[in-house]
Design an enzyme around this catalytic site. Sequence first.
Site, mmCIF file in Angstrom:
data_model
loop_
_atom_site.group_PDB
_atom_site.id
_atom_site.type_symbol
_atom_site.label_atom_id
_atom_site.label_comp_id
_atom_site.label_asym_id
_atom_site.label_seq_id
_atom_site.Cartn_x
_atom_site.Cartn_y
_atom_site.Cartn_z
ATOM 1 C CG HIS A 1 -1.997 -1.080 1.110
ATOM 2 N ND1 HIS A 1 -2.945 -1.114 0.119
ATOM 3 C CD2 HIS A 1 -2.230 -2.161 1.893
ATOM 4 C CE1 HIS A 1 -3.729 -2.172 0.287
ATOM 5 N NE2 HIS A 1 -3.309 -2.832 1.351
ATOM 6 N NE ARG B 1 1.987 -4.721 3.582
ATOM 7 C CZ ARG B 1 0.812 -4.250 4.021
ATOM 8 N NH1 ARG B 1 -0.030 -5.068 4.649
ATOM 9 N NH2 ARG B 1 0.500 -2.980 3.872
ATOM 10 C CG ASP C 1 18.239 -12.930 -5.038
ATOM 11 O OD1 ASP C 1 18.411 -13.847 -4.198
ATOM 12 O OD2 ASP C 1 18.022 -13.146 -6.245
ATOM 13 C CD GLU D 1 -4.447 -9.008 4.430
ATOM 14 O OE1 GLU D 1 -4.514 -7.841 4.800
ATOM 15 O OE2 GLU D 1 -3.565 -9.405 3.633
ATOM 16 C CG ASP E 1 -7.091 -5.787 3.443
ATOM 17 O OD1 ASP E 1 -7.754 -5.443 2.450
ATOM 18 O OD2 ASP E 1 -5.904 -5.476 3.602
#
Length: 255
Positions: A48, A73, A87, A151, A177
């Site tokens: 977000h 995230r 990575d 969620e 959510d």
Amino acid sequence: MDLPENRFKRDLRAGRQQIGLWCSLPSAYAAEAVAGSGFDWLLLDTEHSPGDPLTVLPQLQAVAPYPVAPVVRPVSNDAVLIKRFLDLGAQTLLIPYVQDADEARAAVAATRYPPEGIRGVSSLTRATRFGRVQGYAKRAADEICLLVQVETRAALDRLEEIAGVEGVDGVFVGPGDLAASLGHAGEMGHPEVVAAVEEAITRTRAAGKPAGVLTPDPAFARRCIELGTTFTAVALDIGVLARGTEAVARQFVRS
């Protein structure tokens, strides 16, 4: 050169409370500014926010000298994105919108090299210190911490199955959510939403996994900690900036 220890993972397993700050500003400068504020972990968000691997990399570099754990995230439970963030040197990931045990297993597989998983192999990455960490491919999973977000109502119905997946190190309850899924979009304080969050925390702990949550409500944050959360985000950088500057403006600017 040795593989860096994931202190966040160690502290989570030991049951030590980890207080976090959500970072939605995709800026290394902003991340460094809050890295020394005293939080245990910073969530570098790309779901977000406008963030992506190319903004997360300098954020990881900016916070590296500070005693705070970066958690990244991805925008989704995508093996390619997960590979890229690993990575880059991220050791802790928070995977959004995990709906069932199969999706949790897919997230775990994306963090493991074959034959245990499907992570692609490259020996010259920031994670390997550009080839200087000996045995990285064999030991990387030891220091990777995988958190999954529960969620929705459907995910709550399968919470124990999700928490029971080997390789899942913690379960995060997403109030925003979840509120929408329960028919109360934008109403995180609705009694049904609060009860669902509290129940999810209790069930996660009963399943033997660390529980996490994000809430800028100090009273509810303390309540969640009492119920057993061990990674608890208590503010968002963009919220602190917006509400803080509004408070200053109110002192001097006429409406």
